[in-house]
Design a protein around this motif. Structure first.
Motif, PDB file in Angstrom:
ATOM      1  N   LEU A 251      42.981  26.280  44.723  1.00 22.04           N
ATOM      2  CA  LEU A 251      43.285  27.751  45.225  1.00 22.04           C
ATOM      3  C   LEU A 251      42.317  28.605  44.550  1.00 22.04           C
ATOM      4  O   LEU A 251      41.775  29.368  45.119  1.00 22.04           O
ATOM      5  N   PHE A 252      42.083  28.464  43.117  1.00 22.09           N
ATOM      6  CA  PHE A 252      40.998  29.248  42.462  1.00 22.09           C
ATOM      7  C   PHE A 252      40.501  28.838  41.136  1.00 22.09           C
ATOM      8  O   PHE A 252      41.237  27.707  40.712  1.00 22.09           O
ATOM      9  N   VAL A 253      39.408  29.143  40.653  1.00 24.30           N
ATOM     10  CA  VAL A 253      39.034  29.204  39.412  1.00 24.30           C
ATOM     11  C   VAL A 253      38.724  30.665  38.855  1.00 24.30           C
ATOM     12  O   VAL A 253      37.833  31.275  39.155  1.00 24.30           O
ATOM     13  N   VAL A 254      39.353  30.970  37.659  1.00 25.32           N
ATOM     14  CA  VAL A 254      39.255  32.244  37.226  1.00 25.32           C
ATOM     15  C   VAL A 254      38.999  32.158  35.524  1.00 25.32           C
ATOM     16  O   VAL A 254      39.594  31.071  34.695  1.00 25.32           O
ATOM     17  N   VAL A 255      37.796  32.790  35.233  1.00 21.85           N
ATOM     18  CA  VAL A 255      37.168  32.736  33.781  1.00 21.85           C
ATOM     19  C   VAL A 255      37.510  34.198  33.172  1.00 21.85           C
ATOM     20  O   VAL A 255      37.215  35.178  33.904  1.00 21.85           O
ATOM     21  N   MET A 256      38.144  34.084  32.261  1.00 13.90           N
ATOM     22  CA  MET A 256      38.542  35.492  31.581  1.00 13.90           C
ATOM     23  C   MET A 256      38.165  35.162  29.876  1.00 13.90           C
ATOM     24  O   MET A 256      37.854  34.169  29.265  1.00 13.90           O
ATOM     25  N   ASP A 257      37.672  36.600  29.434  1.00 15.45           N
ATOM     26  CA  ASP A 257      37.172  36.363  27.756  1.00 15.45           C
ATOM     27  C   ASP A 257      38.474  36.624  27.295  1.00 15.45           C
ATOM     28  O   ASP A 257      39.865  36.518  27.475  1.00 15.45           O
ATOM     29  N   MET A 258      38.229  36.911  25.723  1.00 15.13           N
ATOM     30  CA  MET A 258      39.561  36.917  24.751  1.00 15.13           C
ATOM     31  C   MET A 258      40.425  38.000  24.889  1.00 15.13           C
ATOM     32  O   MET A 258      41.371  38.112  24.680  1.00 15.13           O
ATOM     33  N   ASN A 259      39.839  38.862  26.142  1.00 10.94           N
ATOM     34  CA  ASN A 259      40.746  40.142  26.216  1.00 10.94           C
ATOM     35  C   ASN A 259      41.414  40.041  27.531  1.00 10.94           C
ATOM     36  O   ASN A 259      42.017  40.735  28.106  1.00 10.94           O
TER      37      ASN A 259
ATOM     38  N   ILE B 265      40.021  39.634  30.474  1.00 13.27           N
ATOM     39  CA  ILE B 265      39.245  40.029  31.440  1.00 13.27           C
ATOM     40  C   ILE B 265      38.716  39.163  32.336  1.00 13.27           C
ATOM     41  O   ILE B 265      38.265  38.358  32.023  1.00 13.27           O
ATOM     42  N   ARG B 266      39.020  39.429  33.633  1.00 13.25           N
ATOM     43  CA  ARG B 266      38.197  38.428  34.443  1.00 13.25           C
ATOM     44  C   ARG B 266      36.722  38.487  34.632  1.00 13.25           C
ATOM     45  O   ARG B 266      36.417  39.465  34.818  1.00 13.25           O
ATOM     46  N   TYR B 267      36.183  37.417  34.721  1.00 17.26           N
ATOM     47  CA  TYR B 267      34.822  37.038  34.852  1.00 17.26           C
ATOM     48  C   TYR B 267      34.392  36.362  36.199  1.00 17.26           C
ATOM     49  O   TYR B 267      33.430  36.369  36.636  1.00 17.26           O
ATOM     50  N   SER B 268      35.448  35.673  36.731  1.00 15.24           N
ATOM     51  CA  SER B 268      35.277  35.300  38.258  1.00 15.24           C
ATOM     52  C   SER B 268      36.690  35.344  38.694  1.00 15.24           C
ATOM     53  O   SER B 268      37.936  35.292  38.215  1.00 15.24           O
ATOM     54  N   HIS B 269      36.630  35.467  40.080  1.00 16.89           N
ATOM     55  CA  HIS B 269      38.055  35.377  40.939  1.00 16.89           C
ATOM     56  C   HIS B 269      37.542  35.321  42.321  1.00 16.89           C
ATOM     57  O   HIS B 269      36.447  35.520  42.687  1.00 16.89           O
ATOM     58  N   PRO B 270      38.359  34.566  43.329  1.00 19.21           N
ATOM     59  CA  PRO B 270      38.087  34.315  44.635  1.00 19.21           C
ATOM     60  C   PRO B 270      37.919  35.649  45.313  1.00 19.21           C
ATOM     61  O   PRO B 270      37.022  35.749  46.269  1.00 19.21           O
ATOM     62  N   ASP B 271      38.534  36.654  44.956  1.00 17.35           N
ATOM     63  CA  ASP B 271      38.476  38.013  45.322  1.00 17.35           C
ATOM     64  C   ASP B 271      37.554  38.617  44.341  1.00 17.35           C
ATOM     65  O   ASP B 271      37.994  39.134  43.241  1.00 17.35           O
ATOM     66  N   THR B 272      36.332  39.061  44.749  1.00 18.48           N
ATOM     67  CA  THR B 272      35.351  39.832  43.977  1.00 18.48           C
ATOM     68  C   THR B 272      35.825  40.992  43.421  1.00 18.48           C
ATOM     69  O   THR B 272      35.308  41.384  42.346  1.00 18.48           O
ATOM     70  N   SER B 273      36.817  41.636  44.059  1.00 20.02           N
ATOM     71  CA  SER B 273      37.137  42.864  43.677  1.00 20.02           C
ATOM     72  C   SER B 273      37.979  43.013  42.469  1.00 20.02           C
ATOM     73  O   SER B 273      37.956  43.808  42.004  1.00 20.02           O
ATOM     74  N   LYS B 274      38.400  41.819  42.287  1.00 16.62           N
ATOM     75  CA  LYS B 274      39.290  41.673  41.024  1.00 16.62           C
ATOM     76  C   LYS B 274      38.669  41.178  39.649  1.00 16.62           C
ATOM     77  O   LYS B 274      39.343  41.265  38.453  1.00 16.62           O
ATOM     78  N   VAL B 275      37.276  41.073  39.731  1.00 14.94           N
ATOM     79  CA  VAL B 275      36.432  40.712  38.637  1.00 14.94           C
ATOM     80  C   VAL B 275      36.361  42.023  37.887  1.00 14.94           C
ATOM     81  O   VAL B 275      36.220  43.135  38.404  1.00 14.94           O
ATOM     82  N   GLY B 276      36.393  41.823  36.617  1.00 14.89           N
ATOM     83  CA  GLY B 276      36.495  42.866  35.559  1.00 14.89           C
ATOM     84  C   GLY B 276      37.687  43.507  35.362  1.00 14.89           C
ATOM     85  O   GLY B 276      38.001  44.289  34.409  1.00 14.89           O
TER      86      GLY B 276
END
Length: 555
Positions: free
Chosen positions: A87-95, A97-108
Motif C-alpha cells: 500500500l505504501f512506504v513512508v520515511v519519517m525523521d525523528m520528528n 515528518i514525512r520524507y516520502s508518501h504515495p501522495d506527494t502532497s503529504k510529503v513534509g
C-alpha cells in the motif's frame, strides 16, 4: 408401544462412517482455521517488516535524512511500493515528518495514524492503524546512520482489505478441501457398506444372529459328537455331545484353539486336512469306549478350509441296529406269512367252489398240523426266542422263493446269556442265508444243482433243486453255525475278496452282507471258514464262536 424402526446394515454403516468422516473434517477445519489463517497474517506481517528492514539499510535513506533531502527518498520508495505490491512506504525523521508518501502532497507533513513511538525509541513494531490511505497493517523499522545514530523510521504498510481478502481466500480453500473430503468419504462409506453387505451374503445382523443361534441349537441338539478344525488344524467347534463322549473317555480341559493332534491324536483329522480325502465309519477305541467316526474335509470355494469329524458311541448304534433287526425279522415273517395265507385262502376258496368239503376239511387239518409241527420243531431246537422268530421268518421267505431251507435234526441252540451275542449271530446267520438265497436264485444256479434227497425237520423225505442247509451245534461254551447251499459255488480267486466292503459280482451298491459277517465274527472273537467252493459243489460257510448259555442248559 410403537415398534422401534430399524435400519438396514448398508444404511447404518454408511451413516456411521459418514458421520465419523464429517466429525474428523470438522475438527480439521477448526485446527486449520486456528493455525493456517493466523499464519497467513503472520506471513504478510513478515513481508511488510522485511521490506521495511531492507529499505532502512539503504544508504540513500540515511543520507537523505541527514541532509534533509526528500526527493531521492520519495523516488526510491515509490519504486519499492510498485514492485512489491504494497500500500505504501513512508520515511519519517525523528520528528515524525514525512520524507516520502504515495501522495506527494503529504510529503513534509507529520505522520498520521500513530504507532511510531516504539520505532522512534529504536524498536521494531507492528500495528494496525487508519491513516490517509485507509486502514492498514504497518511495520515500523528504525533508520540509523553509519555511526549508529537513529535518523528516523521507515513504515511499510499493507492494506487491511487485502489482508482480509487473502485470509478469506485461504479459509474458502480449506472449506473446499474439507467438503471434497466429506464427499469422497461419504462415497467411500456407501461403497464400504455395499461391500460388507455382499460379504455377509445380503443378510442383516439380526438375520445372522438368528441364524447363528439356530445353527448352534441344531449342533447342540443332534445325537452325534462334532469336532471341526481350521486350516491350521486348530479346533474351532465342538458340540455338547462331543464333550460328553470325550469326557466319558477321560479327555477333559479347554478345547477351542487347541491343536487336534494334541487333544485327540487318534482321530488323525490333520491327515484328512492334508490329503483332502474323507474316512467313513472308522472304528476308534477311546478310553474304553468304541466310537464310530466319519471324517470329511470342508471345502470353501474349491479350497480346503478345514475338516470335520462326526462320531457316536457304537454301543448305542448296536442297540438301535438290534431293534431294527428285530423289526425286520418280524416284517419278513409277517409278509411271508401273509403271502402263504393268501395262497391257502385261494385253495380253500377253490375247494369250496367245487363242493369238496371233505377234502377241504382234511386240507385245513393238515395245514394246521404242519404249521404247529414246524413251530414246535423250531422252538424245541432253538431255545432263544429272538433267533427262533428270525428263523421262522426265513423259512417262510425261502418257501416263497421256491427254496428249501432245512434245519438239521440235530441242531440245538440254547438261550444266550448275552443278548448282544444273539444280535451278532442273527447278523451272521441272516446275511449267510440271504447270500445263499441270492446264489440259488442267480443265473446258472440250476446247472450246478442236482436232485438231492434229504429229510426235513419233520423227518419227511424232500426233493428240491434249490436247497439251503442250516445247522447249530453247541458244546462246552462253543457254538458252531453252518450254512450250506447247492448253488454254483464261489471261485477260489474270490475267496478273500468277497469279505471286502463294497465288493460284489451282482452290481453296484452291494457287497455289504459278507463284510458284516466277517465283522461280527471278529467281534465275537470267532473263526470263519469256507468249504466246497466252486466246481458245482455249492458253498458251505462254517462259523465257530464262543457262546455262553443261559443258566445250566445243555443239549
Amino acid at each position: 408401544m410403537a415398534k422401534k424402526k430399524s435400519y438396514s446394515l448398508r444404511t447404518t454403516v454408511a451413516v456411521m462412517v459418514s458421520a465419523v468422516v464429517v466429525l474428523v473434517l470438522l475438527v480439521l477445519y477448526i485446527i486449520f482455521r486456528n493455525q493456517i489463517i493466523p499464519q497467513t497474517r503472520h506471513a504478510l506481517e513478515d513481508k511488510a517488516i522485511t521490506i521495511a528492514r531492507t529499505i532502512a539499510l539503504m544508504p540513500l535513506l540515511s543520507e537523505g535524512l541527514s541532509e534533509g533531502n526528500s526527493k531521492g527518498i520519495q523516488a526510491y520508495t515509490s519504486k519499492i511500493t510498485r514492485r512489491n505490491d504494497i500500500l505504501f512506504v513512508v520515511v519519517m525523521d525523528m520528528n515524525s515528518i514525512r520524507y516520502s508518501h504515495p501522495d506527494t502532497s503529504k510529503v513534509g507533513l507529520p505522520f498520521v495514524g500513530g504507532g511510531q513511538e516504539a520505532a522512534l525509541r529504536g524498536q521494531e513494531s507492528m500495528s494496525e492503524g487508519t491513516g490517509t490511505l485507509g486502514n492498514s497493517l504497518r511495520a515500523f523499522v528504525p533508520v540509523y546512520d553509519g555511526r549508529g545514530h537513529q535518523l528516523g523510521v521507515v513504515v511499510a504498510g499493507l492494506s487491511m482489505d487485502r489482508v482480509q481478502r487473502l485470509v478469506r481466500q485461504n479459509e474458502w480453500t480449506i472449506i473446499a478441501i474439507l467438503v471434497s473430503g466429506a464427499l469422497f468419504g461419504a462415497g467411500g462409506a456407501f461403497v464400504l457398506a455395499r461391500r460388507i453387505k455382499q460379504m455377509m451374503f445380503g443378510m442383516e445382523p439380526a438375520d445372522i444372529s438368528r441364524l447363528l443361534q439356530e445353527r448352534s441349537a441344531m449342533l447342540e441338539s443332534i445325537r452325534e459328537g462334532i469336532i471341526a478344525i481350521d486350516q491350521e488344524a486348530r479346533i474351532t467347534l465342538i458340540n455338547m455331545e462331543a464333550h460328553r463322549l470325550l469326557k466319558a473317555a477321560g479327555i477333559n480341559g479347554a478345547v477351542v484353539n487347541r491343536q487336534i493332534a494334541d487333544y485327540w491324536p487318534e482321530l488323525r483329522l490333520e491327515h484328512v486336512l492334508a490329503s483332502g480325502e474323507g474316512r467313513q465309519d472308522q472304528e476308534l477305541e477311546l478310553g474304553g469306549i468304541s466310537l464310530l467316526v466319519s471324517s470329511l474335509p470342508v471345502r470353501v470355494g474349491g479350497e480346503i478350509a478345514g475338516a470335520i469329524a462326526t462320531f457316536r458311541d457304537k454301543t448305542e448304534l448296536a442297540v438301535l441296529a438290534e431293534r431294527l433287526s428285530g423289526i425286520s425279522v418280524y416284517a419278513d415273517a409277517l409278509r411271508a406269512g401273509a403271502h402263504e395265507f393268501m395262497n391257502k385262502l385261494h385253495v380253500i376258496m377253490g375247494m369250496t367252489h367245487m363242493g369238496l368239503y371233505d377234502e377241504l376239511q382234511q386240507y385245513i387239518l393238515g395245514t394246521a398240523n404242519n404249521y404247529q409241527q414246524e413251530i414246535g420243531a423250531i422252538t424245541r431246537q432253538i431255545k432263544d426266542p429272538a433267533m427262533a422268530g428270525f428263523l421262522l421268518g426265513k423259512l417262510s421267505r425261502a418257501r416263497e422263493t421256491g427254496i428249501e431251507l432245512l434245519l438239521t435234526a440235530d441242531s440245538y441252540l440254547p438261550e444266550s446269556a448275552d443278548s448282544q451275542v444273539i444280535h451278532e449271530l442273527i447278523t451272521i446267520a441272516g446275511n449267510l442265508l440271504d447270500n445263499a438265497m441270492e446264489a440259488l436264485g442267480g443265473p446258472g444256479s440250476d446247472e450246478h444243482s442236482g436232485d438231492v434227497h434229504s429229510r426235513d425237520v419233520h423227518g419227511r423225505d424232500v426233493h428240491s433243486n434249490k436247497r439251503i442247509g442250516l445247522a447249530f451245534h453247541y458244546e462246552e461254551g462253543r457254538l458252531l453255525c453252518e450254512v450250506s447251499d447247492n448253488g454254483p459255488g464261489i471261485p477260489e480267486a474270490l475267496r478273500e475278496q468277497i469279505f471286502v466292503q463294497g465288493f460284489s459280482s451282482k452290481g453296484e451298491h452291494r457287497g455289504i452282507g459278507l463284510y458284516l459277517v466277517r465283522k461280527s465274527v471278529d467281534k465275537l472273537q470267532g473263526h470263519l471258514q469256507i468249504a466246497a467252493c466252486g466246481g458245482g459243489q455249492g458253498t458251505t460257510f462254517i462259523v465257530d464262536v464262543p457262546y455262553a448259555a443261559k443258566g445250566e442248559e445243555s443239549q
